[in-house]
Design a protein around this motif. Structure first.
Motif, mmCIF file in Angstrom:
data_model
loop_
_atom_site.group_PDB
_atom_site.id
_atom_site.type_symbol
_atom_site.label_atom_id
_atom_site.label_comp_id
_atom_site.label_asym_id
_atom_site.label_seq_id
_atom_site.Cartn_x
_atom_site.Cartn_y
_atom_site.Cartn_z
ATOM 1 N N TYR A 39 0.811 -1.093 0.052
ATOM 2 C CA TYR A 39 -0.313 0.169 -0.429
ATOM 3 C C TYR A 39 0.989 0.953 0.090
ATOM 4 O O TYR A 39 -0.009 2.222 -0.666
ATOM 5 C CB TYR A 39 -0.302 0.047 1.517
ATOM 6 C CG TYR A 39 -1.900 0.856 1.456
ATOM 7 C CD1 TYR A 39 -3.002 1.281 0.565
ATOM 8 C CD2 TYR A 39 -1.398 2.017 2.797
ATOM 9 C CE1 TYR A 39 -3.490 1.814 1.073
ATOM 10 C CE2 TYR A 39 -2.668 2.998 2.862
ATOM 11 C CZ TYR A 39 -3.271 3.231 1.960
ATOM 12 O OH TYR A 39 -4.687 4.404 1.773
ATOM 13 N N THR A 43 3.199 1.118 -3.450
ATOM 14 C CA THR A 43 2.159 1.771 -4.834
ATOM 15 C C THR A 43 1.866 2.861 -4.612
ATOM 16 O O THR A 43 1.106 3.727 -5.568
ATOM 17 C CB THR A 43 1.740 1.025 -4.861
ATOM 18 O OG1 THR A 43 0.541 0.645 -4.116
ATOM 19 C CG2 THR A 43 2.351 -0.775 -5.125
ATOM 20 N N TYR A 63 -1.015 3.389 -3.318
ATOM 21 C CA TYR A 63 -2.289 3.877 -2.627
ATOM 22 C C TYR A 63 -2.328 4.852 -1.266
ATOM 23 O O TYR A 63 -2.005 4.567 -0.827
ATOM 24 C CB TYR A 63 -2.841 2.589 -2.773
ATOM 25 C CG TYR A 63 -2.680 1.690 -3.279
ATOM 26 C CD1 TYR A 63 -3.730 1.709 -4.545
ATOM 27 C CD2 TYR A 63 -2.063 0.662 -4.355
ATOM 28 C CE1 TYR A 63 -4.471 1.156 -5.927
ATOM 29 C CE2 TYR A 63 -2.831 0.431 -5.493
ATOM 30 C CZ TYR A 63 -3.255 0.213 -5.888
ATOM 31 O OH TYR A 63 -3.239 -0.456 -7.336
ATOM 32 N N LYS A 115 -5.861 8.310 -8.269
ATOM 33 C CA LYS A 115 -5.761 7.496 -9.604
ATOM 34 C C LYS A 115 -6.285 6.108 -8.911
ATOM 35 O O LYS A 115 -7.159 5.486 -9.154
ATOM 36 C CB LYS A 115 -4.584 7.248 -10.262
ATOM 37 C CG LYS A 115 -4.532 5.472 -11.764
ATOM 38 C CD LYS A 115 -2.563 5.788 -12.336
ATOM 39 C CE LYS A 115 -3.997 4.607 -13.207
ATOM 40 N NZ LYS A 115 -2.196 3.940 -14.071
ATOM 41 N N PHE A 116 -5.294 5.256 -7.642
ATOM 42 C CA PHE A 116 -5.880 4.668 -6.550
ATOM 43 C C PHE A 116 -6.962 4.534 -6.053
ATOM 44 O O PHE A 116 -6.636 3.878 -5.634
ATOM 45 C CB PHE A 116 -3.888 3.582 -6.108
ATOM 46 C CG PHE A 116 -3.277 4.056 -7.759
ATOM 47 C CD1 PHE A 116 -3.532 2.487 -8.822
ATOM 48 C CD2 PHE A 116 -2.414 4.117 -7.830
ATOM 49 C CE1 PHE A 116 -3.603 2.932 -9.820
ATOM 50 C CE2 PHE A 116 -2.100 4.083 -8.855
ATOM 51 C CZ PHE A 116 -1.869 3.209 -9.993
ATOM 52 N N SER A 117 -7.274 5.510 -5.511
ATOM 53 C CA SER A 117 -8.125 5.728 -4.559
ATOM 54 C C SER A 117 -8.902 6.692 -5.069
ATOM 55 O O SER A 117 -8.717 7.966 -5.957
ATOM 56 C CB SER A 117 -7.336 6.407 -3.177
ATOM 57 O OG SER A 117 -6.729 7.266 -2.957
ATOM 58 N N PHE A 130 -12.778 -2.263 -13.382
ATOM 59 C CA PHE A 130 -11.516 -2.226 -13.351
ATOM 60 C C PHE A 130 -10.847 -3.542 -14.252
ATOM 61 O O PHE A 130 -12.134 -4.217 -14.401
ATOM 62 C CB PHE A 130 -10.982 -2.633 -11.889
ATOM 63 C CG PHE A 130 -11.736 -1.918 -11.099
ATOM 64 C CD1 PHE A 130 -10.449 -0.926 -10.863
ATOM 65 C CD2 PHE A 130 -12.197 -1.551 -9.838
ATOM 66 C CE1 PHE A 130 -10.741 0.439 -9.712
ATOM 67 C CE2 PHE A 130 -12.933 -0.872 -9.225
ATOM 68 C CZ PHE A 130 -11.897 0.031 -9.220
ATOM 69 N N PHE A 141 -8.241 -0.739 -5.457
ATOM 70 C CA PHE A 141 -8.316 0.209 -5.624
ATOM 71 C C PHE A 141 -8.885 0.845 -3.614
ATOM 72 O O PHE A 141 -8.732 -0.726 -3.459
ATOM 73 C CB PHE A 141 -9.588 0.599 -5.735
ATOM 74 C CG PHE A 141 -9.864 1.998 -6.066
ATOM 75 C CD1 PHE A 141 -9.664 2.900 -7.227
ATOM 76 C CD2 PHE A 141 -11.079 3.291 -6.476
ATOM 77 C CE1 PHE A 141 -9.644 4.180 -7.231
ATOM 78 C CE2 PHE A 141 -11.371 4.083 -5.468
ATOM 79 C CZ PHE A 141 -9.980 4.798 -6.358
ATOM 80 N N GLN A 142 -9.034 2.302 -3.286
ATOM 81 C CA GLN A 142 -9.084 2.166 -2.124
ATOM 82 C C GLN A 142 -10.189 2.989 -1.871
ATOM 83 O O GLN A 142 -9.804 4.191 -3.029
ATOM 84 C CB GLN A 142 -7.480 2.965 -0.928
ATOM 85 C CG GLN A 142 -8.153 3.220 0.268
ATOM 86 C CD GLN A 142 -7.303 3.333 0.991
ATOM 87 O OE1 GLN A 142 -6.246 3.965 0.682
ATOM 88 N NE2 GLN A 142 -7.267 3.191 2.407
ATOM 89 N N TYR A 188 -8.816 -5.516 -3.008
ATOM 90 C CA TYR A 188 -7.917 -6.519 -3.218
ATOM 91 C C TYR A 188 -8.003 -7.463 -3.471
ATOM 92 O O TYR A 188 -9.211 -7.969 -3.601
ATOM 93 C CB TYR A 188 -6.292 -6.574 -2.135
ATOM 94 C CG TYR A 188 -6.963 -7.262 -0.971
ATOM 95 C CD1 TYR A 188 -6.570 -8.369 -0.816
ATOM 96 C CD2 TYR A 188 -7.264 -6.267 0.333
ATOM 97 C CE1 TYR A 188 -6.545 -9.070 0.128
ATOM 98 C CE2 TYR A 188 -7.609 -6.950 0.802
ATOM 99 C CZ TYR A 188 -7.205 -8.088 1.073
ATOM 100 O OH TYR A 188 -7.316 -9.705 2.440
#
Length: 779
Positions: free
Chosen positions: A16, A19, A21, A26-28, A36, A49-50, A79
């Protein structure tokens, strides 16, 4: 277990952090429907994703098609803990909800779609470890070389590779294929022979065709399309003849057998069927005519051939059915005895069986001849005439026919003399017929002799024009002969010859040209006074000749009256007349001034002396105003000079450099070009665009033309012009302006008049007042 979970959480936390996150981006992001895409086969514990929820939410809940693969942490971290398999499930439908501390849903559930992207992780597999198939010999393209007698079967190994075999990670598989080669039975049968006029019951099977598989529909096709077609085929492929055939009517047939499927589509190429009609002896011999007439001379030798009787048989030639045999069965009369003639058995040629028949015994014999083939006999009749031998020569009635004087212009065909000879042989035979010919005195063949077949009278005629200047006196020798040769020992002598003197007198004749048409060729740009040709004529009497021209309508030529040389006296113009025709007159000087006429044709060779021009008048060129985009129009050029065999090759350019920012000229081909606008800022008016056109000749000539292009308002793609508006008639605006101006002038005039009247009236009132004031004084 507690330690394992703690380690798992620690790994997720490390991933986490590394990367990125947890950072908004982009990822949250907030809890909302999302999709996805994840490649299959990736390792476990991969963060997707978060989600961020409202402050009331303290945890998240994941439901749907998780397959124990997808999980979500209380802080919204989504995840997967196992590798995905697209072949097991290609799409996972999930729902995410945000819960408060009491487990109540405060957001969601929100749909989350997981698309599993494919990777090459499956080997291609054949459905069977072994395949079997068959192919017909010559049944399809590429199989012509297959022969079941040489190679009845083939074993093949077939491999397959995925990814087109272009990648190091591609997979492959193999299988075996056994191919059996079957015989192709769709073959043309051998040619068939059918005996003509058979008495067997019809229809008669003559041959068969067969398609490789059952269920084919058969038919016959004859490309000649005769009025009657005596063949048929059934659905077993059996071919029949349906009626008796006659070889003398048609000796062979060629047609085709066709196989089609149930939808009428041909299964293969047609097969050719050949049928020959076999001859039988069913025709008797026939005579060439009712009576065959032959002749034999009295002095013919024994065994001499007299002639041939040729009978006919319609049966097949060069077979026993058409071989004919001849035999004499009767002779009439039988004097001096029977058997005077022989006939060759198989040729029909007649010969003399005795020597020297005599006409006084009998002038004619009639023979009956039996002509037979293998099964028929026919009687033919032959008449043999005994003709007199040619042992007498023709004798002229007189040896000399004297003198005859004729003018040289005596008409062709005129009979100038009658001659006569006699022959003592039998009348109206080749022995007594007389033919006359001239043996001396007419080497140029100016005379001919026609013979009357009844009287043997000879008529001497003029065949070609007589010519005093060539030969003034003809000493003619006539010879009289028979078409039949004389018998041995008899010869023509002086009695069969006669003489005649023809004297030709002079006639004044017109001059004669050496030829009737003289032709010359010069370039059209030759200088005045250039010699362009010459003519020659001669007068038969040797008089001088004067030459002149007739029909020189353009006044281009003159001729030297003495030499006949022709010169140019004005500029020549091929474009006005490429082939100039005049007449040349040759007139004798002195005598009767006779003249004759010949033709003089002068071909003018083109030079490049005309500049290019427009092929037609372009008066209606327009573009609609206001223009929305640059536009083009096409125009054509031509040249009055002669076109070469390669055609025209003009070049085009704008006639003014100042116009290049507005207009452009582009060549399309050798004769056409386009005029294009470069922008849309044109006024509503007429533009006259100069264009230079170069012909590329030798020397090159250039012409400048003007193209009028109108920019106008358009209605239905045409220039709009108000109704009733004609050239010379004012428009509505002009008319209104004229009317307003007129009214203004009239108003000014009326105002001036009104002002003057008012002024006069005021003055009159003053005068009246003054008069009234003076009156009391006067009283």
């Amino acid at each position: 277990m507690m330690l394992q979970a703690q380690l798992h959480c620690l790994c997720l936390f490390t991933l986490y952090l590394t990367t990125g996150y947890g950072q908004e981006g982009k990822f949250s992001g907030p809890l909302k429907p999302m999709t996805f895409s994840i490649f299959e086969g990736q390792g476990p514990s991969q963060i997707i994703f978060q989600f961020k929820a409202s402050p009331l939410a303290v945890t998240f809940k994941l439901t749907g098609e998780t397959d124990d693969i997808f999980q979500i942490q209380p802080d919204g971290l989504l995840y997967h803990n196992k590798a995905l398999d697209r072949e097991t499930r290609a799409v996972h439908k999930l729902q995410v909800s945000a819960l408060d501390a009491h487990g109540n849903t405060v957001e969601g559930p929100v749909p989350i779609t997981i698309e599993v992207k494919d990777i090459n992780d499956n080997r291609p597999v054949f459905l069977q470890p072994k395949y079997e198939g068959s192919v017909r010999q010559n049944s399809r393209p590429g199989s012509q070389e297959l022969d079941p007698l040489k190679n009845p079967s083939y074993k093949l190994v077939v491999s397959v590779e995925d990814m087109g075999g272009q990648n190091d990670h591609s997979f492959s598989d193999s299988t075996s294929v056994d191919i059996m080669v079957k015989e192709n039975i769709w073959k043309a049968p051998e040619p068939v022979e059918i005996e003509e006029n058979s008495t067997n019951p019809y229809p008669i099977k003559i041959t068969q065709v067969q398609w490789n598989d059952p269920g084919a529909l058969y038919s016959l096709v004859d490309k000649e399309k005769p009025s009657k077609f005596p063949f048929s085929i059934d659905q077993e492929g059996d071919i029949y003849v349906t009626q008796p055939l006659d070889r003398e009517e048609k000796d062979a047939y060629v047609f085709y057998a066709v196989a089609k499927d149930e939808h009428g589509k041909p299964l293969a190429f047609p097969l050719q069927i050949q049928v020959k009609v076999k001859d039988i002896n069913d025709n008797p011999p026939t005579c060439p005519s009712a009576v065959t007439v032959l002749e034999v001379q009295e002095n013919e030798q024994i065994g001499s051939s007299i002639g041939t009787l040729i009978a006919h048989d319609m049966d097949e030639e060069n077979t026993v059915n058409s071989v004919l045999e001849y035999r004499i069965v009767d002779q009439t009369p039988k004097v001096p005895r029977d058997g005077l003639f022989l006939v060759q058995s198989y040729s029909g040629t007649f010969q003399l069986a005795v020597q020297s028949l005599r006409k006084r015994d009998t002038p004619q014999y009639n023979l009956t001849v039996e002509v037979s083939d293998k099964g028929f006999k026919t009687l033919c009749f032959v008449q043999i005439n005994i003709i007199d031998i040619n042992d007498q020569i023709p004798i002229f009635e007189k040896p000399d026919y004297g003198n005859l004087t004729l003018p040289e212009d005596t008409a062709i065909g005129t009979v100038i003399l009658t001659i006569q000879a006699t022959d003592a042989d039998e009348p109206h035979t080749g022995s007594s017929k007389i033919l006359y010919r001239i043996t001396q005195g007419d080497s140029e063949g100016r005379l001919e002799i026609e013979t009357d077949p009844e009287t043997n009278t000879g008529y001497v005629k003029v065949k070609k024009p007589l010519d005093f200047e060539a030969v003034a006196v003809h000493n003619i020798v006539f010879q009289a002969e028979n078409p039949e040769p004389l018998v041995l020992g008899v010869q023509y002598n002086a009695s069969s010859s006669a003489t005649f003197r023809l004297i030709v007198t002079d006639v004044n004749e017109a001059p004669q040209f050496s030829q009737q048409v003289y032709q010359a060729k010069v370039s059209e740009d030759v200088a005045k006074g250039t010699k362009v040709g010459n003519v020659t004529a001669k007068d038969p009497e040797g008089l001088d000749i004067s030459y002149s021209l007739r029909g020189d309508k353009r006044g281009w030529l003159k001729i030297d009256p003495v030499t006949g040389e022709i010169f140019s006296v004005a500029p020549l113009d091929r474009e006005a007349e490429s082939l100039y025709r005049v007449q040349v007159v040759a007139t004798e000087v002195g005598g009767s001034s006779l003249s004759s006429v010949a033709q003089f044709h002068l071909t003018l060779v083109d030079v490049n002396d005309n500049p290019p021009r427009l092929a037609k008048e372009y008066t209606g060129l327009f573009f609609c105003h206001p223009p929305k985009a640059p536009e083009s129009l096409i125009f054509e050029a031509t040249d009055d000079d002669q076109q070469s065999f390669r055609g025209r090759h003009f070049t085009f350019s704008l006639g003014s450099e100042t116009l290049q920012k507005d207009w452009e000229v582009s060549k399309i081909n050798g004769t056409h070009a386009s005029l294009s606008t470069k922008h849309t800022g044109f006024e509503e008016r007429v533009y006259h665009i100069p264009v230079r056109i170069n012909d590329g000749g030798r020397p090159p000539l250039e012409g400048t033309v003007s193209l009028p292009v109108t920019f106008c308002k358009c209605v239905e793609d045409r220039c709009f012009q108000p109704a009733g508006h004609m050239p010379g008639i004012p428009t509505v605006g002009v008319t209104v302006g004229v009317l307003l101006t007129t009214f203004l002038v009239i108003g000014i005039i009326l105002a001036v008049v009104f002002f003057q009247i008012k002024k006069n009236k005021g003055q009159h009132n003053v005068e009246s007042a003054q008069a009234s004031e003076v009156k009391p004084l006067r009283n």
